[in-house]
Design an enzyme around this catalytic site. Structure first.
Site, mmCIF file in Angstrom:
data_model
loop_
_atom_site.group_PDB
_atom_site.id
_atom_site.type_symbol
_atom_site.label_atom_id
_atom_site.label_comp_id
_atom_site.label_asym_id
_atom_site.label_seq_id
_atom_site.Cartn_x
_atom_site.Cartn_y
_atom_site.Cartn_z
ATOM 1 N N ASP A 134 0.843 -1.191 0.000
ATOM 2 C CA ASP A 134 0.000 0.000 0.000
ATOM 3 C C ASP A 134 0.880 1.243 0.000
ATOM 4 O OD1 ASP A 134 -2.544 1.191 -0.010
ATOM 5 O OD2 ASP A 134 -2.415 1.604 2.121
ATOM 6 N N HIS B 58 -4.133 13.683 0.900
ATOM 7 C CA HIS B 58 -4.239 12.864 2.109
ATOM 8 C C HIS B 58 -2.927 12.926 2.891
ATOM 9 C CE1 HIS B 58 -5.515 9.599 4.725
ATOM 10 N NE2 HIS B 58 -4.410 8.933 4.446
ATOM 11 N N GLN C 258 -4.655 2.492 15.147
ATOM 12 C CA GLN C 258 -3.499 2.963 14.384
ATOM 13 C C GLN C 258 -2.738 4.054 15.128
ATOM 14 O OE1 GLN C 258 -4.577 4.288 10.468
ATOM 15 N NE2 GLN C 258 -2.510 4.863 9.894
#
Length: 437
Positions: A139, A146, A252
């Site tokens: 990824d 972002h 996270q």
């Protein structure tokens, strides 16, 4: 670039599969590949054409010897890895054959008794499966807006990470939890802290989020120790899909220092079931994002002439959500975001080239995610983290509902569409999942 616009892209082409003509996603100019299970029989390879699926196993059995040579790699395949490994020449040959067959109502094959009913399945009556056996998943962080939001949250000077303009940043994700569109996702649990000064607890995530990404399927791979040059990288890309790389933001935030996410990302990623080939996307290629005078020049291995001229792809993207209450009331999905792949900082070829520059070998069926794709306008962010500013400004829904993050029973739908004047529009189909109750 080896691939080019040809007769298969002709806007005037019409198919004897009438639902394909003017179809929003799957006209005859698209011809995406997938694996499906019909009502009777085992899983097999197929092509989305309008509201139907063309059965490549049956087509092979009805075809002439010459056509069978083209169809053989897919005739009895249970996944598309082997076909992707054959590279661009095999895809182009298949595309030319399928385009000719699906636009020729006088085909010899169609004159065989009951041919149409054997060749075509109603999409709504089939089960779509993961199109490949995913060996590895990487990824990236190529959505520049972002990345800028993340930098501001981390109070990085200049609102950008210092390495961002120099190299495509990425981490290795969990391939075993990649699933196909239409599934339920269980809310993950992990360690999290409710307050910065509190001790961690083990609990289900309270900040479950989607991430809008473009997925890149690797076709023919590379040998270990052999980097892929950026201007050859497109030859190693087998196709594209929509990708939802889910995140548990609260897990996270606690676990990511100093190595990055782990449990917050490994519980599930969702891909759309149809592989949109690079050949289908040729009319929608465009020039790479231009660098400003404030940005550093690209290092040589990331700076290809062909990639600069046509390395980017223009796909319009949308995210919609329905709650359980909305579905019970038969209300339409609420669109929460609209953006475009034109917002990506790095091209697919640059990501592939960087991935291999140290000698890493990519394999057919490996998956690459672009990272969350966001724009700068209101309502163009590719995650709830950004859309709600981490819950500070919740989204308003129908039926007096709001959302900071996903709740049980929410269904998230991604759509992607390619449009260009003078060419038939094509789509990616839907990439969706429901948060389990």
């Amino acid at each position: 670039m080896v691939n080019s616009i040809d007769s298969t892209h002709d806007m005037g082409l019409e198919s004897w599969v009438t639902s394909a003509n003017g179809h929003p996603d799957f006209p005859v100019q698209n011809l995406p590949l997938g694996i499906f299970m019909p009502r009777r029989g085992p899983a097999r390879a197929g092509v989305a054409i309008g509201d139907k699926i063309l059965d490549l196993r049956v087509l092979y059995e009805m075809a002439s010897p010459d056509a069978r040579t083209i169809l053989a790699p897919l005739a009895y395949a249970e996944n598309l890895n082997g076909f992707l490994a054959l590279g661009a020449a095999a895809r182009r040959g298949l595309r030319q054959f399928l385009s000719a067959f699906l636009t020729d109502s006088t085909s010899r094959i169609l004159r065989q008794k009951g041919a149409t009913s054997l060749l075509l399945h109603e999409s709504s009556e089939c089960t779509l499966q993961l199109p490949v056996r995913v060996g590895n998943y990487t990824d990236f962080f190529a959505g520049v807006h972002h990345a800028a939001y993340a930098a501001r949250r981390h109070q990085i000077p200049g609102d950008m990470f210092p390495n961002y303009a120099h190299l495509p940043i990425a981490y290795h994700g969990r391939a075993s939890s990649v699933r196909v569109s239409g599934i339920e996702i269980l809310r993950p649990a992990g360690q999290l802290r409710l307050k910065d000064d509190a001790a961690p607890i083990v609990a289900p995530s309270r900040k479950l989020d989607f991430e809008l990404e473009l997925g890149i399927w690797i076709g023919s791979g590379n040998a270990l120790g052999t980097p892929i040059p950026v201007d050859n990288a497109h030859e190693h890309i087998g196709g594209y899909c929509l990708l939802n790389d889910l995140s548990a933001r609260d897990i996270q935030a606690w676990e990511s220092q100093p190595l990055g996410p782990f449990l917050a990302k490994n519980f599930g990623s969702v891909v759309s079931p149809w592989i949109i080939t690079p050949e289908a996307l040729m009319p929608f290629r465009t020039n790479r994002r231009a660098r400003t005078s404030c940005e550093p020049p690209l290092l040589h291995y990331l700076d290809g002439r062909e990639d600069a001229e046509s390395g980017a792809i223009s796909v319009d993207l949308e995210v919609s959500i329905t709650s359980r209450r909305m579905r019970d009331a038969r209300l339409s999905p609420r669109r929460v975001s609209a953006t475009s792949t034109r917002e990506l900082y790095w091209t697919a070829a640059q990501m592939v080239s960087h991935h291999t520059m140290g000698g890493c070998n990519l394999l057919p069926g490996d998956l690459i995610g672009t990272g969350t794709i966001s724009g700068t306008e209101p309502g163009s962010a590719g995650s709830l983290l950004e859309l709600t500013d981490d819950g500070k400004t919740p989204l308003s829904f129908s039926a007096n509902e709001t959302r900071s993050y996903l709740e049980d029973g929410d269904e998230i739908l991604f759509h992607g569409k390619c449009n260009r004047s003078g060419f038939a529009s094509i789509g990616f189909g839907v990439c969706k999942f429901i948060v389990a109750m």
